[in-house]
Design a protein around this motif. Sequence first.
Motif, PDB file in Angstrom:
ATOM      1  N   THR A   4       0.900  -1.147   0.094  1.00 50.52           N
ATOM      2  CA  THR A   4       0.090   0.064  -0.072  1.00 50.52           C
ATOM      3  C   THR A   4       0.883   1.213  -0.005  1.00 50.52           C
ATOM      4  O   THR A   4       0.436   2.406   0.100  1.00 50.52           O
ATOM      5  CB  THR A   4      -0.821   0.165   1.263  1.00 50.52           C
ATOM      6  N   LEU A   5       2.063   1.213  -0.175  1.00 46.84           N
ATOM      7  CA  LEU A   5       3.244   2.423   0.158  1.00 46.84           C
ATOM      8  C   LEU A   5       2.836   3.451  -0.943  1.00 46.84           C
ATOM      9  O   LEU A   5       2.635   4.536  -0.675  1.00 46.84           O
ATOM     10  CB  LEU A   5       4.524   1.811   0.326  1.00 46.84           C
ATOM     11  N   PRO A   6       2.944   3.095  -2.236  1.00 48.35           N
ATOM     12  CA  PRO A   6       2.671   3.925  -3.232  1.00 48.35           C
ATOM     13  C   PRO A   6       1.455   4.928  -2.947  1.00 48.35           C
ATOM     14  O   PRO A   6       1.426   5.979  -3.208  1.00 48.35           O
ATOM     15  CB  PRO A   6       2.633   3.212  -4.522  1.00 48.35           C
ATOM     16  N   ALA A   7       0.406   4.181  -2.648  1.00 48.21           N
ATOM     17  CA  ALA A   7      -1.032   4.827  -2.273  1.00 48.21           C
ATOM     18  C   ALA A   7      -0.784   5.728  -1.233  1.00 48.21           C
ATOM     19  O   ALA A   7      -1.277   7.065  -1.377  1.00 48.21           O
ATOM     20  CB  ALA A   7      -2.168   3.766  -2.152  1.00 48.21           C
ATOM     21  N   PHE A   8      -0.258   5.376  -0.328  1.00 47.61           N
ATOM     22  CA  PHE A   8       0.120   6.210   0.850  1.00 47.61           C
ATOM     23  C   PHE A   8       0.989   7.345   0.655  1.00 47.61           C
ATOM     24  O   PHE A   8       0.636   8.529   0.999  1.00 47.61           O
ATOM     25  CB  PHE A   8       0.717   5.462   2.069  1.00 47.61           C
ATOM     26  N   ILE A   9       2.109   7.280  -0.478  1.00 44.51           N
ATOM     27  CA  ILE A   9       2.818   8.186  -0.640  1.00 44.51           C
ATOM     28  C   ILE A   9       2.090   9.310  -1.586  1.00 44.51           C
ATOM     29  O   ILE A   9       2.150  10.512  -1.332  1.00 44.51           O
ATOM     30  CB  ILE A   9       3.889   7.694  -1.639  1.00 44.51           C
ATOM     31  N   ARG A  10       1.126   8.787  -2.306  1.00 44.93           N
ATOM     32  CA  ARG A  10       0.057   9.709  -3.003  1.00 44.93           C
ATOM     33  C   ARG A  10      -0.805  10.710  -2.072  1.00 44.93           C
ATOM     34  O   ARG A  10      -1.045  11.776  -2.567  1.00 44.93           O
ATOM     35  CB  ARG A  10      -0.633   8.987  -4.077  1.00 44.93           C
ATOM     36  N   ILE A  11      -1.501  10.059  -1.090  1.00 46.90           N
ATOM     37  CA  ILE A  11      -2.176  10.571  -0.106  1.00 46.90           C
ATOM     38  C   ILE A  11      -1.413  11.577   0.813  1.00 46.90           C
ATOM     39  O   ILE A  11      -1.997  12.718   1.471  1.00 46.90           O
ATOM     40  CB  ILE A  11      -3.358  10.067   0.334  1.00 46.90           C
TER      41      ILE A  11
END
Lengths: 375, 375
Positions: A283-290
Amino acid sequence: MENQNSSFQYWMPVRILFTEAEPDIREEIAGESIVIVTDPFLYESGVAGRTGDRLGNADVSYFSKVEPNPSTDTVNACAAMIREHEAKTVIGIGGGSSMDTAKAAACLASSGGVIGDYAGKGKSFGKRTVRLILIPTTAGTGSEVTNVGVYTDSETGEKRPVVCPEFYADLAVIHPKYTYTMPRSVTANTGMDAFCHAIEAYWNLNSQPISDSFAVQAMKLILDNLLTAYRLPEDGAARENLCTASLLAGLAFGQTRTTGAHVLSYPLTARYHVPHGTGCAVTLPAFIRISVEKAGKKMQTLAEALGYIDVEALADGVCDLMRSLEMPVALREIGTKAEELSGIAKDAMNYYPQLSLTPAFMTEETVFDLLKSVY
Amino acid sequence: MENQNSSFQYWMPVRILFTEAEPDIREEIAGESIVIVTDPFLYESGVAGRTGDRLGNADVSYFSKVEPNPSTDTVNACAAMIREHEAKTVIGIGGGSSMDTAKAAACLASSGGVIGDYAGKGKSFGKRTVRLILIPTTAGTGSEVTNVGVYTDSETGEKRPVVCPEFYADLAVIHPKYTYTMPRSVTANTGMDAFCHAIEAYWNLNSQPISDSFAVQAMKLILDNLLTAYRLPEDGAARENLCTASLLAGLAFGQTRTTGAHVLSYPLTARYHVPHGTGCAVTLPAFIRISVEKAGKKMQTLAEALGYIDVEALADGVCDLMRSLEMPVALREIGTKAEELSGIAKDAMNYYPQLSLTPAFMTEETVFDLLKSVY
């Protein structure tokens, strides 16, 4: 780098020995009873035994039953062994599981009781009287320099992080050569775990200038070295740099705690039995985006420091790195079904204090949306 | 960033409290006898007294005679006062002089004897039993987080650095507002002292990844904020960033020690009575230029990280900054005569172990040449 907090505290009393030569810790120990805590693989392959053999006259016993995601039963059994041998020193050697087990068992042997009294129940450990030495054999956990351990409840299967000043070891010994023999998938998973530690410390609502310094340098080293170590397991410079990165990332998140990516790893590893690093990184890339919601300027500074034009490009770059490391980048790749996403989002809410350190608006709905975006 | 050493140690046990609010340390102290160590200015201006007044029921005495470049006589007098009052806690509040005096006096009160037994004589302090709390009022020394103190021999006038694990305080309290009232020249001098700490830690032959992380961030913060704080003494963000930088620089050189620029400050401050920061910084650009001899690649990386095209440009940039801060950039500006250069070079050789940590070939001849180049 932005300074999110104008007031902060810092304390990290562990003595660190980073050594190219095979570590010699005889000076730390005075011919006394010692328990070495490790996993079956390191025990059978002789790595743990080599450490024991180098301890001179000490009376060494081995607790070699640590499993991945160590259970409360394992911790209690280890504490019983330390008490039985009246050990003065406990040495945890291995990945995060062995070190976390050693931390809690050394404290239990000092304070009495079982880990269930402390994990999630709010009881505090008294002063640790058993000396604690931690020796990582992976480059990811950072557990050797943190005050955190994570234990899986043997009855409910839930993961419970315990944060406790007595978990700071007396000595951490890092010897990069121990990491050369990691299987490639372990190199990938532990490296991405360290990257999560660093970035989650950096964007953390508890972040501060000292942890930021560690975190940025850790991320640089991982982006520059992880793929090399994955492809060339005996590249000494890459291994050394990853050990340094893991150490720096541990120093960073030891001050701040982790955030959403680590929180989601708890239900993901429990439900799908994926390695901890995968559970965090998927889920890291998604957390980076938000993360731009509450840390936009700071994350832009980071993206540029890491050589990306903006935060979206950093998220894409992390995703590409994971693909190159043959790690899953979508939840369906680890076996998640669409109808399970809402349950995972609900599970995450059980860790709200930690989840709320994420620099974005975190509700059951926004977590569900984030999970959907990486399904 | 290069990693010069494949093996290193790290230990920094001081608890740090960086606080925007006026510090409250009553919890640290239990109504006991306390000695506050400070200088006449901070005593008379009431800053030290305000700290004492906030200590509740404690029985507070003041040692307020600390002079710049504290003498061995001052340290011994301070230790005598601590013994006389049977103080359980010593609080050093002020610049490096007050904190260094508090460190040594607290250790002497615990171990007995006079500072002359330890400074330069090789005797080691025993375990410190007096609690030590350090509160900087300048942003430069970093003394609050180091294991180093520098004392001027009352008989010979020589400066003697003492390095000792017992010098690590129990608690360092940093409150940026204390630095707002520094005279402009003190802002300049202490800021450049911190810059020297950071760059001398970075290029140090003892450097290592943890100290490097601190050092680079410290240098960035100083280059970005020192001139602002010099021109606008009440710019809160600049003051806070300089306090952070000084702290990070202290964390860095506490692990590595300092090098040639600090070594030359010993004879220069003794001979020409210039502030410590001037004594260090006046030769700094010259040391930057020769640092490429043994740390070329690492210094090029630094120059780029700080926004300069190469190491020469960094040296020029530092020189320009010093001019803007109205600091001397040539030895003749502090009163040095050409015929004294060889004596200064000779003096430097008395500190060879520290001098030899400079990443360049250091002999009496090369030091003389360096002095000539900034005459």
